[in-house]
Design an enzyme around this catalytic site. Sequence first.
Site, PDB file in Angstrom:
ATOM      1  N   ARG A  58      -1.149   0.839  -1.603  1.00 50.48           N
ATOM      2  CA  ARG A  58      -1.427  -0.562  -1.291  1.00 50.48           C
ATOM      3  C   ARG A  58      -0.531  -1.132  -0.199  1.00 50.48           C
ATOM      4  NH1 ARG A  58      -3.420   0.266  -5.834  1.00 50.48           N
ATOM      5  NH2 ARG A  58      -1.505   1.427  -6.074  1.00 50.48           N
ATOM      6  N   THR A  59       0.759  -0.925  -0.319  1.00 51.24           N
ATOM      7  CA  THR A  59       1.657  -1.612   0.613  1.00 51.24           C
ATOM      8  C   THR A  59       1.421  -1.118   2.038  1.00 51.24           C
ATOM      9  OG1 THR A  59       3.248  -1.831  -1.164  1.00 51.24           O
ATOM     10  CG2 THR A  59       4.068  -2.249   1.049  1.00 51.24           C
ATOM     11  N   LYS A  87      14.310  16.437   9.202  1.00 59.89           N
ATOM     12  CA  LYS A  87      15.244  17.235  10.006  1.00 59.89           C
ATOM     13  C   LYS A  87      16.660  16.674   9.937  1.00 59.89           C
ATOM     14  CE  LYS A  87      11.654  18.122  13.481  1.00 59.89           C
ATOM     15  NZ  LYS A  87      11.298  17.834  14.869  1.00 59.89           N
ATOM     16  N   ARG A 108       9.624   1.512   4.061  1.00 57.84           N
ATOM     17  CA  ARG A 108       9.877   1.795   2.635  1.00 57.84           C
ATOM     18  C   ARG A 108      10.783   3.003   2.568  1.00 57.84           C
ATOM     19  NH1 ARG A 108       5.451   2.056  -2.055  1.00 57.84           N
ATOM     20  NH2 ARG A 108       5.813  -0.170  -1.814  1.00 57.84           N
ATOM     21  N   HIS A 136      11.556  -5.669  -3.322  1.00 51.59           N
ATOM     22  CA  HIS A 136      10.251  -5.446  -2.697  1.00 51.59           C
ATOM     23  C   HIS A 136       9.698  -6.823  -2.305  1.00 51.59           C
ATOM     24  CE1 HIS A 136       6.456  -3.867  -1.668  1.00 51.59           C
ATOM     25  NE2 HIS A 136       6.191  -3.115  -2.718  1.00 51.59           N
TER      26      HIS A 136
END
Length: 320
Positions: A58-59, A87, A108, A136
Site C-alpha cells: 500500500r505505502t 553492496k 522505508r 510511520h
Amino acid sequence: MQNTEEKMRHLIDQADFSTQETERLLNLAEDISANMQAYSKKCEGKILATLFYEPSTRTRLSFESAMMRLGGGVIGVASADSSSAAKGESVADTIRMISCYADIAAMRHFKEGAPAVAANISSIPVINAGDGGHQHPTQTLTDLLTIKKCKGGFDNLTIGLCGDLKFGRTVHSLIKSLVRYEGIKFYFISPEELKVPDYIIDEIVRTSGCEYKEVNDMEDVMPELDILYMTRVQKERFFNEADYVRLKDSYILTLDKLKTAKEALAIMHPLPRVNEIAVEIDGDSRAMYFKQAQNGVYIRMALILALLGIENGILEEKHA
Ligand code: NCD
C-alpha cells in the site's frame, strides 16, 4: 530541484508538521478527492523516488499512484536486495545520488532513524515511509483523513488501539498526532508483552494529559469506543519465532465481538491484515480499512504538492 537556500521541509516525524499544517493538508486531500482532474497536471516534469528497503504494498504503490495521478514520474527500488544497499552503500550516499535523480523521495527502512539521516543531508524533501518499529507518519495522515471523513473531527473521541502496540509504528505515530486534540481517551488493548513502549507513555501520552488505560480485553471496552484501530502482530520484529507464535492470535475481531459496539464505531486497520479482523466484517458498514487505504492516495498527493511547494500556504516557511 529545490532552492537549498530555503530551509527545506521533510516529513520524518509527526511533530514535523504543526496541528494547523496537518489540518491544512487534510483539507487539501479532501479537495483533491473531490476534484481529482484539477490536480492531474500539477507535478508534470517532477520525479518521485520511492526507496523501499522493507516490504510494502500500500505505502509504496499509493505513493507511486499519487505521483502519477499528479502527472509526475516515479523511479525507485522495491527492496534492499535490488539496490546498492545490498553492496553495502550507506543511506547517506544513496540519498546524495537520489537528490540528483528526483525532486522528492519517500523512504522505508528497517533501521529506526534512517530517513532522518537521509533528510539531514538531502537536497530534496524526504518522507519517512516507515522506519523499523519507530514511526510511520504518512500512515497517520491517512488515518487522520479517514477519521476526519467519518467523525467530522478529532476532539472527544474514545479510541481503542489493539494488537501489537510495541512494534506497531503506525500506532506510535497515530498516538503522537491524536494527543494534540481535546478530550481524547485512549484504550491500549494488548498482551503484556506488546504494550505501548514506555517512552511513548511517559513522553507523549502522560505529558499531553490525555486519559488512557492499558487493558487486555477488547470486549470490556468495546461499548465505549468511537474508533477501534486493529493492528497485525509484527512478525518481522520478533527475535524469537516462539514468542510470535504464542502472541499472533491474541486478538481476532469477529461480528460476535462487535455485538456491544456503537452503531457508529469506525473499525480501522493500516493493513496488511493477517487474521486479526475476520473477513465477515468486511461488508459491515463500520469497516473502514479499505476506505482508509484509498485515502492514502489523496493524502500522499496533498503531501507531495505541499513539500514541493506547488500548493503554497499549506506548510509554513522555515528559515535556516
Ligand atoms: C503498516 C506498516 O508498514 O507499518 N502497513 C502500512 O504501511 N500500511 C502496518 C503493518 O505492516 O502491519
